[in-house]
Scaffold this active site. Structure first.
Site, PDB file in Angstrom:
ATOM      1  N   THR A  44       0.864  -1.182   0.000  1.00  0.00           N
ATOM      2  CA  THR A  44       0.000   0.000   0.000  1.00  0.00           C
ATOM      3  C   THR A  44       0.897   1.227   0.000  1.00  0.00           C
ATOM      4  O   THR A  44       1.447   1.608   1.036  1.00  0.00           O
ATOM      5  CB  THR A  44      -0.926   0.004   1.233  1.00  0.00           C
ATOM      6  OG1 THR A  44      -1.702  -1.198   1.240  1.00  0.00           O
ATOM      7  CG2 THR A  44      -1.863   1.210   1.203  1.00  0.00           C
TER       8      THR A  44
ATOM      9  N   LYS B  70      -7.193   1.583  -3.222  1.00  0.00           N
ATOM     10  CA  LYS B  70      -6.868   1.058  -1.891  1.00  0.00           C
ATOM     11  C   LYS B  70      -6.876   2.183  -0.865  1.00  0.00           C
ATOM     12  O   LYS B  70      -7.439   2.035   0.238  1.00  0.00           O
ATOM     13  CB  LYS B  70      -5.496   0.374  -1.929  1.00  0.00           C
ATOM     14  CG  LYS B  70      -4.977  -0.087  -0.566  1.00  0.00           C
ATOM     15  CD  LYS B  70      -5.802  -1.204   0.036  1.00  0.00           C
ATOM     16  CE  LYS B  70      -5.317  -1.627   1.420  1.00  0.00           C
ATOM     17  NZ  LYS B  70      -4.055  -2.377   1.399  1.00  0.00           N
TER      18      LYS B  70
ATOM     19  N   LYS C 112       0.104   4.800   8.561  1.00  0.00           N
ATOM     20  CA  LYS C 112       0.779   5.094   7.289  1.00  0.00           C
ATOM     21  C   LYS C 112      -0.223   5.220   6.157  1.00  0.00           C
ATOM     22  O   LYS C 112      -0.139   6.133   5.318  1.00  0.00           O
ATOM     23  CB  LYS C 112       1.807   4.004   7.002  1.00  0.00           C
ATOM     24  CG  LYS C 112       2.559   4.154   5.676  1.00  0.00           C
ATOM     25  CD  LYS C 112       1.953   3.340   4.543  1.00  0.00           C
ATOM     26  CE  LYS C 112       1.979   1.850   4.848  1.00  0.00           C
ATOM     27  NZ  LYS C 112       1.427   1.060   3.705  1.00  0.00           N
TER      28      LYS C 112
END
Length: 412
Positions: free
Chosen positions: A86, A159, A226
Site C-alpha cells: 500500500t 486502496k 501510514k
C-alpha cells in the site's frame, strides 16, 4: 519463476500459497527468512535474476523505492513487476519511471488481513494495462479475487480511498465509545443499538476487541497510520475526517502501539480520560528514545531518534545493513537511497514525513559526488525544501561510508 520480495506477516503467507500452488519461487527479505519449498536469495537483484514475474509486498513507499532500486541490475527484459504494497499512486508512478520500459508493471494492493491471505481469499485491487494484468493474472488468482480498477496507479488509489473509509470509521467508533462512557451510558446498549443500523458490519467487526481486549495483530496500527497519512496527501488533503483519524492513530503510534492490531485504538481511547473530564495537571514533556523495528538496530551507544513533545531529532543515518556491513560501497546514489529509506521509516514511526522536516544536515566524504545524492534527495523533498546544511568531512566512522544524514522534524 516468481521472485517474491518481502516476507512480513502478509508476504510470508502469500509466498507460501505460491509454493503450495506449485510455482517455483525465490524469496528475499531484509532480515533473511526461510520459506519451505522456496529458494532464498541473498539480494533483491539475485532474487529477480531468473524471474518472469516479480512480486513486492513491503511496508511503505520508501521500502519499495529502496528494494526496486536494488533489484534493477537483475531484472529481466520482458518480466512483469507486480507491486502489492500500500504505497499510493504517486509512488507507483515513481516506480514506473524507475523500471525499464521493457518491464511490465501492475499495481495490486490487497484488501484483507492474515486469515484471508492464508486462505487465498484476498481482494486484489489491480491497476495496469490489460496486457500486463493478463500476464500476472494466474499468479494473482492464487491470492484471491481480482478487481481491475483501471490503468496503472488506479489500484493503489482505490486502496487508499477504501482504507480512508474503513479505518476512519473505526477511529470514529472508538471516539464514540469514549463519548458513551463520558455520558454514563452502557457500552453494550450502545453497540446493540448500532447493530440495528447500517453500521452493523462495523460493530460486529470491532466488538470482540472492545469487549475482550486487542486481538493478535492482523493489520498493524502503525500500517493503518501510514495508510491514512498517504490518503490525506495530495487530493486527499480535503478529507478532514481522515486527517483527524490519521492524527489519532499517529498519537497511538507515539504511545508505542504501532505494532498492535489497529483495534488497539479502542483501548487507547477508552483507557484515557473521558471526554469532558478534567485532565491531570500537565507535567514536563517526556523525552522518548525511539528505535523502530523497521530500521537496522543501533550498536547500543545511541538511539535512532529522540522526541520531546512534537519535536523529533533523528540521529545521523548511514548505509549499514543489519549485520553492520556497508550497503553500496563506492556508490553514492545507492547509499543515499538506503539512508533516505531509513529516515522515512523513522519519520513515519512518529507520525511525521519528509514534508515535516525542519532541518537536514548532510555529511559527505567527497563533495564531487553531491550531484548523485541530490538526484536521490529530490525524490524525497518534493516541495519547498527544509533548512539545510551540507558539510564535507575527511571520513565517517566506518570505512566505505560516503554519506551521513540527520534531521530535525515536527512529529505527529
Amino acid at each position: 519463476m516468481i521472485a517474491f520480495l518481502g516476507l512480513g506477516r502478509m508476504g510470508a503467507l502469500m509466498a507460501a500459497r505460491l509454493v503450495d500452488a506449485g510455482h517455483k519461487v525465490t524469496v528475499w527479505n531484509r532480515t533473511p527468512k526461510e520459506l519451505p519449498g522456496a529458494q532464498v536469495a541473498s539480494s533483491p537483484a539475485a532474487a529477480v535474476a531468473d524471474a518472469d514475474l516479480v512480486v513486492t509486498m513491503l511496508s511503505d513507499p520508501e521500502a519499495v523505492d529502496e528494494v526496486a532500486m536494488a533489484a534493477l541490475p537483475g531484472l529481466r527484459p520482458g518480466s512483469v513487476f507486480v507491486e502489492m504494497s500500500t504505497i499510493g499512486p504517486e509512488a507507483v508512478a515513481r516506480l514506473r519511471d524507475l523500471l525499464p520500459e521493457s518491464v511490465g508493471i501492475v499495481d495490486a494492493p490487497v484488501l484483507g488481513s492474515l486469515k484471508p491471505a492464508a486462505d487465498g481469499i484476498l481482494v486484489i485491487l489491480a491497476g495496469g494495462s490489460p496486457e500486463d494484468l493478463a500476464r500476472a493474472r494466474d499468479v494473482l488468482t492464487v491470492f484471491g479475487t481480482i478487481r481491475h480498477a483501471g490503468p496503472l496507479g488506479a489500484g493503489a488509489a482505490l486502496k487508499l480511498a477504501v482504507m480512508s473509509a474503513i479505518v476512519s470509521a473505526q477511529v470514529l467508533l472508538a471516539e464514540n465509545l469514549a463519548y458513551v462512557r463520558a455520558l454514563g451510558l452502557d457500552r453494550s446498549d450502545f453497540l446493540d443499538t448500532l447493530s440495528g443500523t447500517a453500521l452493523a458490519g462495523m460493530v460486529d467487526r470491532v466488538r470482540p476487541a472492545v469487549e475482550s481486549g486487542t486481538p493478535p495483530t492482523g493489520y498493524a496500527l502503525g500500517l493503518a497510520a501510514k495508510d491514512l497519512r498517504l490518503a490525506s496527501e495530495g487530493p486527499g488533503a480535503a478529507q478532514t475526517v481522515t486527517a483527524a483519524a490519521r492524527d489519532r492513530l499517529a498519537e497511538a503510534v507515539s504511545d508505542g502501539l504501532g505494532g498492535q492490531d489497529v483495534t488497539a485504538i479502542f483501548a487507547a481511547l477508552l483507557e484515557g480520560p473521558a471526554p469532558g473530564t478534567a485532565a491531570p495537571e500537565a507535567a514536563a514533556p517526556a523525552v522518548l528514545k525511539i528505535n523502530p523495528p523497521a530500521v537496522p538496530a543501533t550498536n547500543g551507544y545511541y538511539s535512532h531518534a529522540t522526541r520531546t513533545g512534537d519535536l523529533l531529532f533523528v540521529s545521523g543515518q548511514v548505509a549499514l545493513d543489519e549485520k553492520g556491513q556497508v550497503v553500496g560501497e563506492g556508490d553514492m546514489a545507492r547509499q543515499s537511497e538506503f539512508v533516505y529509506a531509513n529516515l522515512g521509516r523513522i519519520l513515519e514511526d512518529q507520525g511525521s514525513s519528509f514534508d515535516r522536516v525542519l532541518h537536514v544536515r548532510t555529511f559527505v566524504t567527497d563533495m564531487s559526488l553531491l550531484g548523485e545524492h541530490r538526484d536521490v534527495r529530490s525524490r524525497y523533498f518534493t516541495g519547498e525544501p527544509p533548512a539545510s546544511t551540507t558539510v564535507e568531512v575527511s571520513r565517517l566512522f566506518q570505512p566505505g561510508l560516503l554519506i551521513e544524514i540527520e534531521v530535525v522534524a515536527a512529529a505527529g
